[in-house]
Every structure is written in C-alpha cells, then in structure tokens.
Design a protein around this motif. Structure first.
Motif, mmCIF file in Angstrom:
data_model
loop_
_atom_site.group_PDB
_atom_site.id
_atom_site.type_symbol
_atom_site.label_atom_id
_atom_site.label_comp_id
_atom_site.label_asym_id
_atom_site.label_seq_id
_atom_site.Cartn_x
_atom_site.Cartn_y
_atom_site.Cartn_z
ATOM 1 N N VAL A 1 6.553 -5.001 -5.587
ATOM 2 C CA VAL A 1 6.298 -3.452 -6.200
ATOM 3 C C VAL A 1 6.408 -3.668 -7.653
ATOM 4 O O VAL A 1 7.014 -4.416 -8.284
ATOM 5 N N THR A 2 5.707 -2.778 -8.192
ATOM 6 C CA THR A 2 5.562 -2.789 -9.863
ATOM 7 C C THR A 2 5.899 -1.159 -10.262
ATOM 8 O O THR A 2 5.144 -0.367 -9.764
ATOM 9 N N THR B 1 -0.084 3.777 -2.810
ATOM 10 C CA THR B 1 -0.303 3.269 -3.959
ATOM 11 C C THR B 1 -1.697 2.332 -4.302
ATOM 12 O O THR B 1 -2.317 2.098 -3.097
ATOM 13 N N PRO B 2 -2.330 2.279 -5.346
ATOM 14 C CA PRO B 2 -1.604 2.615 -6.564
ATOM 15 C C PRO B 2 -1.553 4.171 -6.829
ATOM 16 O O PRO B 2 -2.071 4.878 -6.479
ATOM 17 N N SER C 1 11.532 4.435 -10.891
ATOM 18 C CA SER C 1 11.930 3.064 -9.848
ATOM 19 C C SER C 1 10.825 3.276 -8.479
ATOM 20 O O SER C 1 10.410 4.360 -8.176
ATOM 21 N N VAL C 2 10.532 2.047 -8.235
ATOM 22 C CA VAL C 2 9.726 1.962 -7.251
ATOM 23 C C VAL C 2 10.350 1.216 -6.077
ATOM 24 O O VAL C 2 10.680 0.056 -6.463
ATOM 25 N N GLY D 1 0.740 -1.347 -0.011
ATOM 26 C CA GLY D 1 0.136 -0.092 0.098
ATOM 27 C C GLY D 1 0.831 1.054 -0.040
ATOM 28 O O GLY D 1 0.246 2.402 -0.105
ATOM 29 N N GLN D 2 2.159 1.166 0.161
ATOM 30 C CA GLN D 2 3.040 2.222 0.179
ATOM 31 C C GLN D 2 4.406 1.978 -0.601
ATOM 32 O O GLN D 2 4.560 0.794 -0.610
ATOM 33 N N ALA D 3 5.081 2.910 -1.199
ATOM 34 C CA ALA D 3 6.326 2.897 -1.703
ATOM 35 C C ALA D 3 6.901 4.016 -1.766
ATOM 36 O O ALA D 3 6.232 5.269 -1.559
ATOM 37 N N THR D 4 8.163 3.982 -2.083
ATOM 38 C CA THR D 4 9.074 5.294 -2.436
ATOM 39 C C THR D 4 9.199 5.037 -3.997
ATOM 40 O O THR D 4 9.683 4.098 -4.593
#
Length: 207
Positions: free
Chosen positions: A175-176, A148-149, A165-166, A126-129
């Motif tokens: 991660v996608t 995310t998304p 980048s993710v 649910g989260q990413a950098t």
C-alpha cells in the motif's frame, strides 16, 4: 550727573522695565502630551495609548489656542505645535494599530485555517482502508474497502497538518499513501508491505 542708585532703572523707575512671564500652561501641557503621544503612537503594541494621549493633547492644544485668541494666554506657537504633534500621534496610532491587527489576523488565520491538499492511495490488492484529516471539522474520515488507486481533495488543518493512512487488507500486498499540495507537489509519500500493513503520511501545511 551721578549714577542712579541701585534698584532703579532708566528714568528712575524702580527695577526698570519688566517683561511679563509667559502664560502658556495649557500650551506647554499640549506640547508635552503631544510628544509622548507621538512616541507611543509609533510603537505597535502601545499604539492605542498614543491615540488616547493624542486626543488629550489635541484638546489641551485647542483650549490653549482659544486662550491665546482671547488674550488670556500667549505663546501661540507652542499651542499649535502641541496640536500638530497630537494629531500626528493619533494618525500614527491608528496606522500602527491597524498594521498590528492585520499581522495578528494573518497569523491566526494561518494557524486556525485550512489548506487545500490532495490525498492519494494505492494498493496492489485493488482495495484498502483509508483515513485522512478533514481539516475544519476537527477530525478524520475513515473509509473501508475503497477501490484503488484512490484520490480525494480535502482541506487539511493548518494547525495539525495533513494526515493520511492507507491500510492493506487480510490478503496483504503493498500500500502507498501520498499527500500532494494544491499545486501538485508531493508533500509526503510512504509505502508499506504485508498483511494489514499500514502506510502513513503526514505533512505541515499553511506555512
């Protein structure tokens, strides 16, 4: 009646009737310069040289024509031909130079400009950098802990291409990353799994 002695023409005048040599130096010069200028004018990279030579030939032709009108020169046709060829060379030089400029300008814009793309990021946690190319400003933008998304429209650099980048968090997961064209076509897509896993995508744009 015996034949006239050698060296005497009809009626006994020495040498007989003689024609005056043509006086057309400026006209011939205009014609030669006009021909060379036209050849230069139709070649793209030396088109400006054709313009310069065409102007010179045009001046020579005008001078030659004025001498014909004043009776100090003859061969009017040569003078006119030089003027016409020189004028054509100027026109051809302008056209080829303009076409060359448009081609070069288009190539420069293709390299130095930007292209609209859409960046997308997904994460099972649910989260990413995310980090992505920001095009004209010449760098990347970094966003921590985005929800995310995630989707972002941006202008990617034609020179360096689109980049995204993710990165997953400490809890891991999948991660996608995905890069889409302005028309919605997928240009690049990648997936990664694990703690702090990083999925990277890059794509050439502006081609």
């Amino acid at each position: 009646m015996p034949p006239a002695p050698p060296g005497y023409g009809q009626y006994g005048y020495p040498g007989g009737p003689q024609s005056t040599p043509p006086r057309n130096g400026f006209g011939i010069a205009a014609l030669i310069v006009g021909i060379i200028a036209l050849l230069f004018g139709i070649i793209p990279f030396i088109g400006p040289g054709g313009i310069v030579l065409g102007i010179i030939g045009l001046v020579l032709g005008i001078v030659a024509l004025s001498k014909v009108r004043s009776g100090t020169a003859d061969n009017r046709g040569v003078s006119i031909a030089g003027i016409v060829l020189s004028a054509l060379a100027i026109v051809a030089g302008i056209i080829t130079s303009l076409l060359l400029f448009l081609v070069i300008n288009s190539a420069v814009n293709s390299v130095s400009g930007t292209t609209a793309v859409t960046y997308e990021a997904e994460s099972t946690g649910g989260q990413a950098t995310v980090s992505y190319d920001i095009g004209s400003s010449g760098g990347t933008s970094l966003s921590n802990d985005v929800q995310t998304p995630w989707k972002k429209g941006a202008n990617a650099s034609n020179l360096f291409g689109a980049y995204l980048s993710v990165m997953a968090g400490p809890d891991g997961g999948g991660v996608t990353c995905r890069i889409l064209s302005d028309g919605g076509d997928v240009l690049a897509e990648n997936t990664a799994q694990g703690v702090f896993a990083v999925a990277t995508c890059s794509a050439d744009v502006g081609g």
